[in-house]
Design a protein around this motif. Structure first.
Motif, PDB file in Angstrom:
ATOM      1  N   ASP A 163      36.239  44.518  15.582  1.00  0.00           N
ATOM      2  CA  ASP A 163      35.714  43.923  14.353  1.00  0.00           C
ATOM      3  C   ASP A 163      35.342  45.072  13.412  1.00  0.00           C
ATOM      4  O   ASP A 163      34.185  45.518  13.368  1.00  0.00           O
ATOM      5  CB  ASP A 163      34.494  43.048  14.665  1.00  0.00           C
ATOM      6  CG  ASP A 163      34.064  42.192  13.477  1.00  0.00           C
ATOM      7  OD1 ASP A 163      34.376  42.583  12.327  1.00  0.00           O
ATOM      8  OD2 ASP A 163      33.408  41.158  13.693  1.00  0.00           O
ATOM      9  N   ASN A 164      36.330  45.554  12.665  1.00  0.00           N
ATOM     10  CA  ASN A 164      36.133  46.718  11.813  1.00  0.00           C
ATOM     11  C   ASN A 164      35.108  46.474  10.712  1.00  0.00           C
ATOM     12  O   ASN A 164      34.296  47.343  10.396  1.00  0.00           O
ATOM     13  CB  ASN A 164      37.468  47.112  11.179  1.00  0.00           C
ATOM     14  CG  ASN A 164      38.455  47.634  12.202  1.00  0.00           C
ATOM     15  OD1 ASN A 164      38.248  48.679  12.794  1.00  0.00           O
ATOM     16  ND2 ASN A 164      39.542  46.895  12.398  1.00  0.00           N
ATOM     17  N   GLU A 165      35.165  45.313  10.109  1.00  0.00           N
ATOM     18  CA  GLU A 165      34.230  45.015   9.018  1.00  0.00           C
ATOM     19  C   GLU A 165      32.796  45.024   9.511  1.00  0.00           C
ATOM     20  O   GLU A 165      31.906  45.585   8.864  1.00  0.00           O
ATOM     21  CB  GLU A 165      34.572  43.677   8.378  1.00  0.00           C
ATOM     22  CG  GLU A 165      33.706  43.374   7.165  1.00  0.00           C
ATOM     23  CD  GLU A 165      34.147  42.132   6.417  1.00  0.00           C
ATOM     24  OE1 GLU A 165      33.405  41.700   5.517  1.00  0.00           O
ATOM     25  OE2 GLU A 165      35.227  41.600   6.729  1.00  0.00           O
ATOM     26  N   ARG A 166      32.571  44.437  10.668  1.00  0.00           N
ATOM     27  CA  ARG A 166      31.209  44.440  11.232  1.00  0.00           C
ATOM     28  C   ARG A 166      30.771  45.870  11.548  1.00  0.00           C
ATOM     29  O   ARG A 166      29.609  46.231  11.327  1.00  0.00           O
ATOM     30  CB  ARG A 166      31.155  43.570  12.483  1.00  0.00           C
ATOM     31  CG  ARG A 166      29.807  43.603  13.173  1.00  0.00           C
ATOM     32  CD  ARG A 166      29.648  42.516  14.222  1.00  0.00           C
ATOM     33  NE  ARG A 166      28.463  42.708  15.023  1.00  0.00           N
ATOM     34  CZ  ARG A 166      27.215  42.493  14.591  1.00  0.00           C
ATOM     35  NH1 ARG A 166      27.017  42.082  13.351  1.00  0.00           N
ATOM     36  NH2 ARG A 166      26.177  42.698  15.368  1.00  0.00           N
ATOM     37  N   ARG A 169      29.574  47.420   8.428  1.00  0.00           N
ATOM     38  CA  ARG A 169      28.269  46.867   8.058  1.00  0.00           C
ATOM     39  C   ARG A 169      27.148  47.480   8.905  1.00  0.00           C
ATOM     40  O   ARG A 169      26.051  47.757   8.396  1.00  0.00           O
ATOM     41  CB  ARG A 169      28.267  45.346   8.222  1.00  0.00           C
ATOM     42  CG  ARG A 169      29.007  44.591   7.110  1.00  0.00           C
ATOM     43  CD  ARG A 169      28.933  43.096   7.336  1.00  0.00           C
ATOM     44  NE  ARG A 169      29.503  42.339   6.239  1.00  0.00           N
ATOM     45  CZ  ARG A 169      28.854  41.970   5.139  1.00  0.00           C
ATOM     46  NH1 ARG A 169      27.564  42.290   5.001  1.00  0.00           N
ATOM     47  NH2 ARG A 169      29.451  41.279   4.192  1.00  0.00           N
ATOM     48  N   ARG A 196      40.965  49.546   5.381  1.00  0.00           N
ATOM     49  CA  ARG A 196      40.476  48.552   4.417  1.00  0.00           C
ATOM     50  C   ARG A 196      39.240  47.820   4.944  1.00  0.00           C
ATOM     51  O   ARG A 196      38.249  47.652   4.237  1.00  0.00           O
ATOM     52  CB  ARG A 196      41.570  47.538   4.115  1.00  0.00           C
ATOM     53  CG  ARG A 196      42.718  48.093   3.276  1.00  0.00           C
ATOM     54  CD  ARG A 196      43.708  46.983   2.952  1.00  0.00           C
ATOM     55  NE  ARG A 196      44.821  47.463   2.152  1.00  0.00           N
ATOM     56  CZ  ARG A 196      45.791  46.701   1.688  1.00  0.00           C
ATOM     57  NH1 ARG A 196      45.792  45.395   1.953  1.00  0.00           N
ATOM     58  NH2 ARG A 196      46.776  47.217   0.966  1.00  0.00           N
ATOM     59  N   GLU A 197      39.295  47.382   6.195  1.00  0.00           N
ATOM     60  CA  GLU A 197      38.221  46.548   6.728  1.00  0.00           C
ATOM     61  C   GLU A 197      36.938  47.343   6.937  1.00  0.00           C
ATOM     62  O   GLU A 197      35.835  46.834   6.671  1.00  0.00           O
ATOM     63  CB  GLU A 197      38.676  45.903   8.037  1.00  0.00           C
ATOM     64  CG  GLU A 197      39.783  44.869   7.849  1.00  0.00           C
ATOM     65  CD  GLU A 197      40.437  44.459   9.160  1.00  0.00           C
ATOM     66  OE1 GLU A 197      40.007  44.961  10.225  1.00  0.00           O
ATOM     67  OE2 GLU A 197      41.385  43.655   9.121  1.00  0.00           O
ATOM     68  N   ARG A 198      37.058  48.582   7.420  1.00  0.00           N
ATOM     69  CA  ARG A 198      35.851  49.384   7.617  1.00  0.00           C
ATOM     70  C   ARG A 198      35.190  49.703   6.282  1.00  0.00           C
ATOM     71  O   ARG A 198      33.960  49.682   6.160  1.00  0.00           O
ATOM     72  CB  ARG A 198      36.193  50.663   8.387  1.00  0.00           C
ATOM     73  CG  ARG A 198      36.568  50.372   9.832  1.00  0.00           C
ATOM     74  CD  ARG A 198      37.101  51.580  10.592  1.00  0.00           C
ATOM     75  NE  ARG A 198      37.688  51.130  11.859  1.00  0.00           N
ATOM     76  CZ  ARG A 198      38.233  51.927  12.776  1.00  0.00           C
ATOM     77  NH1 ARG A 198      38.303  53.235  12.555  1.00  0.00           N
ATOM     78  NH2 ARG A 198      38.718  51.424  13.893  1.00  0.00           N
ATOM     79  N   GLN A 200      35.474  47.862   3.504  1.00  0.00           N
ATOM     80  CA  GLN A 200      34.916  46.620   2.984  1.00  0.00           C
ATOM     81  C   GLN A 200      33.570  46.308   3.633  1.00  0.00           C
ATOM     82  O   GLN A 200      32.619  45.911   2.954  1.00  0.00           O
ATOM     83  CB  GLN A 200      35.896  45.472   3.231  1.00  0.00           C
ATOM     84  CG  GLN A 200      37.145  45.522   2.352  1.00  0.00           C
ATOM     85  CD  GLN A 200      38.215  44.533   2.794  1.00  0.00           C
ATOM     86  OE1 GLN A 200      38.051  43.828   3.801  1.00  0.00           O
ATOM     87  NE2 GLN A 200      39.301  44.473   2.050  1.00  0.00           N
ATOM     88  N   GLY A 201      33.501  46.484   4.947  1.00  0.00           N
ATOM     89  CA  GLY A 201      32.247  46.220   5.640  1.00  0.00           C
ATOM     90  C   GLY A 201      31.144  47.165   5.215  1.00  0.00           C
ATOM     91  O   GLY A 201      29.990  46.757   5.014  1.00  0.00           O
TER      92      GLY A 201
END
Length: 344
Positions: A163-166, A169, A196-198, A200-201
């Motif tokens: 879960d890269n976005e988490r 965060r 992108r996801e890291r 964005q998080g």
């Protein structure tokens, strides 16, 4: 003299076809006959031919694993458990160096030498996944996805990811809690789902704390040492007030660490660094890197299982996704900014 399955058949008193079935553990052959054939094979030192087995079963028991950068220390730690899981299930792993030309890679994958593929370094603009879908070669995403699948897996490809976005965060929340407001980002390439996801998080996590990350405090690049080394040098030259930097992975963070040492910037007294992945080197005393950890081995094993379920026909029609949870590992590269410590 080369021993063949025909020799084993004569020795065991069965047909050659029965020898092939018995050595595969085919349930149509009785346990007693299977035992007699195995004893005959052992007595004659017979080694089954993989080529012959492939012709009879129309499978190779081989899985192709695509990696674009074998010099990156991240991938051996990903490939190792993947290899072990495939081997445990009776499959061999073929390591393929991914090239920039999707057509060449597709040709290599579709030469009937493998039963399926694991894609570890897919970019969001790659045409390879769609080519494999058209040719109906089963594959699974590991670590990265192609960016066209959505959270419900509607692209028809299974995936095992963190879960890269988490994770982004979590890093942002830690920096905000420490009191850092002048933060920077050394992110991965924006044509990768992980990059992108890291990012964005991290940006969203900072926003939750009322912190804005301006564009001039962001540098992106490959997940390598140079991105961290030269990226941090540029960030500090552009804005010396930066007190903390979140790095796209541990290799980038180690590059940034070295750049800080060269510039005479003390870590963590003057600059906090946070990485991502928790590679073994992150825990070395030389770095003692604070980073985002997740179970890399579990993610790799999950990818193997997803692909083998697909090959066996046991997987559901819709794509499956295994998402591994990240957590923060606090070591020695994080601290409150100097101003916050002085106020305390």
């Amino acid at each position: 003299m080369l021993i063949t399955s025909h020799d084993v058949a004569r020795f065991a008193g069965v047909s050659q076809a029965t020898v092939s079935r018995a050595l595969r553990g085919d349930s149509r052959v009785s346990a007693a006959t299977q035992d007699r054939v195995r004893r005959a094979a052992e007595a004659l030192n017979y080694v089954p031919s993989e080529a012959g087995r492939s012709l009879s079963t129309r499978t190779t028991r081989r899985i192709g694993v695509l990696v674009s950068d074998l010099t990156n220390p991240f991938y051996p730690h990903l490939i190792g458990p993947l290899h072990d899981e495939l081997e445990r299930c009776g499959y061999r792993m073929m390591l393929l160096a991914e090239r920039s030309d999707d057509a060449l890679v597709t040709e290599q994958l579709l030469d009937h030498s493998i039963d399926g593929a694991v894609l570890t370094t897919t970019s969001t603009g790659s045409g390879l996944p769609d080519a494999l879908r058209r040719k109906q070669l089963p594959f699974v995403f590991l670590n990265r996805v192609d960016g066209r699948d959505g959270v419900d897996g509607r692209n028809g490809a299974d995936a095992a990811v963190v879960d890269n976005e988490r994770g982004g965060r979590i890093a942002a929340a830690e920096l905000a809690e420490l009191g850092h407001r002048a933060t920077g980002l050394l992110g991965g390439s924006d044509d990768t789902s992980t990059g992108r996801e890291r990012e964005q998080g991290f940006v969203a996590g900072l926003a939750d704390a009322g912190i804005v990350l301006p564009d001039n405090r962001i540098r992106r690049g490959p997940y390598d040492f140079d991105t961290g080394y030269f990226g941090l040098s540029e960030l500090l030259a552009a804005d010396p007030s930066i007190t903390a930097v979140f790095c796209g992975n541990d290799v980038v963070a180690i590059g940034a660490y070295n750049a800080a040492l060269r510039a005479g910037v003390r870590i963590p007294d003057e600059l906090t660094l946070v990485g991502f992945d928790d590679l073994p080197m992150a825990s070395w005393e030389a770095f003692a890197l604070t980073t985002i950890r997740y179970d890399l081995r579990a993610m790799a094993r999950a990818a193997a299982r997803l692909l083998l379920e697909r090959l066996s026909g046991e997987a559901p029609d819709s794509a499956q996704r295994v998402v591994v949870d990240p957590e923060l590992v606090r070591r020695g590269t994080h601290a409150p900014p100097l101003t916050a410590r002085e106020e305390r």
